[in-house]
Structures are given as C-alpha cells and as structure tokens.
Scaffold this active site. Structure first.
Site, short mmCIF file in Angstrom:
data_model
loop_
_atom_site.label_atom_id
_atom_site.label_comp_id
_atom_site.label_asym_id
_atom_site.label_seq_id
_atom_site.Cartn_x
_atom_site.Cartn_y
_atom_site.Cartn_z
N ASP A 102 0.82 -1.22 0.00
CA ASP A 102 0.00 0.00 0.00
C ASP A 102 0.85 1.27 0.00
O ASP A 102 1.96 1.27 0.52
CB ASP A 102 -0.91 0.04 1.23
CG ASP A 102 -1.98 -1.03 1.18
OD1 ASP A 102 -2.25 -1.53 0.06
OD2 ASP A 102 -2.52 -1.37 2.25
N1 URA Z 1 -1.61 -5.99 3.63
C1 URA Z 1 -2.04 -4.71 3.61
O1 URA Z 1 -3.05 -4.40 4.22
N2 URA Z 1 -1.35 -3.81 2.90
C2 URA Z 1 -0.23 -4.10 2.23
O2 URA Z 1 0.38 -3.23 1.61
C3 URA Z 1 0.23 -5.43 2.26
C4 URA Z 1 -0.49 -6.35 2.96
#
Ligand code: URA
Length: 236
Positions: A102
């Site tokens: 993310d």
């Molecule tokens: N889980 C999440 O919530 N975000 C990420 O970037 C990776 C795994």
C-alpha cells in the site's frame, strides 16, 4: 507498456530521434507486422525487429527495495505521485514491482523485468511467507487475535491460517505492535484482517519476503539480487 521509439533507443540501436525516423520509414516490425505510428505502445514480451533484426532481449534483472511510505507500488502513476521505479533512475531495464504494498505502507518489495518470475510468484500455489509488523489501535490480546490463526472470512473467502505474535502492548496509550505472517496477497489483506478482529492498523511495514529481510537496509535502499538468490524463490 512503453513507447516503441523509447524501447528501440534503450536497446542501443539508435537515438530516440533516429528511432522515430526508423519507425516512420517502415523499417520496424512488432510481432511480425510493420508499425509506422510513433505512439505505439509495446509490452516486454513483444518481438521488435529493426530492418529484420530482432532487438536484443533485455537481460533479466531482480532488485530488492525498501519502499518508503508515500510511494506507489507501480511503474507509473496518473496522479503524478512518487512511484517505486523513481528510485531506479540508473536502471535501463523496464522493471516493475512484483505484487503491491500500500501507498502508506513501507517495507520489502521486489522489482524485476522478468514477467514469468513475477507471474509465478503471484500464483497462490507459490506459498511465499511475508512477515508484516503492524502498529494497531487498541490493546492487542491473544484471545482477540486468535481467529486469524485459523482464518477468517473476508469478502466471503476464508483467509489462510496466519502466524501471529504480539510484539508489544501499551496499556496507557491503548495500542500495540503485532507481527503477522501470511502467504496470500489480497488487497489490503493485513489491514482488513486486523480490522476484522477489532484492531485498525495505524502503520504497516513488510519486514520479510520469503528468504529476504530488511536487514542492513534503510528506507529507500535497494540492492540487486543475484541469480542464486532469485533461485531460492523460483528455480529456473
Ligand atoms: N496488507 C495490507 O493491508 N497492505 C499491504 O500493503 C500489504 C499487505
């Protein structure tokens, strides 16, 4: 996808300007068809020929990157935000990230121009453990986190069993740090799993990806992986 003249120029055949002339002169073929439009976009596995001679294939390259927060896991962004490939200005190969982290998460991500490798890693049968550390709101307890060990339903699909440990808990601030190991890679999976058991994630970091760790790396650092290291993930 990249513009054809850029790919020809990158392959060292001619300058960008000269590459455009080659295209307009009908001397370039993509997958056996002559292409004269300058804007044409090509993919990594398209076969490009100039005067009947195929462009040399790019060497396959693999990098480990410590993504800072506030960077998009993509090769480009239509809103002009910083992307992971901005950290690789010296790399000529057309690399892109394997999977996603993310925008507001930090940690390990792989980048490569090897499409087969990227696809193989993304396949659910390839159960590569990823270790995340999350700062959560609320005091984490083993009881409340326990359902994640067995799997919970997210969007109607059960998650695979996760390994969980509580690294710290602050009674005064009512928050804590939780480590979670999963091998799946659904969208926002860790955030959604923790939220589902009552712990919204405030900060998220991926500390391990298969055999690779952040050890010795600072945010924004990268290093090339040797073929031998890559083979630990994916035998050629
Ligand atoms: N889980 C999440 O919530 N975000 C990420 O970037 C990776 C795994």
């Amino acid at each position: 996808m990249e513009r054809l003249q850029k790919v020809i120029a990158h392959a060292g055949v001619a300058s960008r300007r000269k590459s455009e002339e080659l295209i307009e002169a009908g001397r370039v073929k993509v997958n056996g068809k002559t292409v004269t439009a300058l804007g044409t976009k090509v993919a990594v596995d398209d076969v490009i020929e100039v005067d009947g001679v195929p462009l040399d294939k790019e060497p396959l390259v693999y990098y480990l990157f410590y993504k800072p927060r506030g960077v998009i896991s993509a090769a480009s962004d239509n809103k002009g935000r910083k992307v992971v490939t901005d950290f690789f200005p010296e790399v000529d190969e057309r690399i892109y990230p394997v999977g996603r982290l993310d925008y507001d998460a930090s940690g390990l991500i792989l980048l490569t121009n090897d499409g087969a490798f990227a696809q193989a890693l993304a396949h659910p049968s390839k159960k590569i453990d990823k270790v995340y550390v999350a700062k959560v709101k609320g005091l984490p307890t083993r009881e409340k986190l326990a359902p994640l060990k067995k799997g919970i339903y997210l969007d109607g699909r059960k998650t695979a069993p996760a390994k969980i440990s509580i690294l710290s808990a602050d009674r005064q601030k009512e928050n804590g740090i939780v480590q979670l190991t999963i091998h799946e890679g659904r969208n926002h999976q860790v955030k959604n799993m923790l939220k589902a058991v009552g712990y919204p994630v405030e900060k998220l970091k991926r500390e391990k990806f298969g055999p690779f760790t952040l050890e010795g790396m600072q945010s924004g650092d990268k290093r090339a992986l040797s073929r031998r290291e890559v083979e630990r993930l994916f035998p050629f």
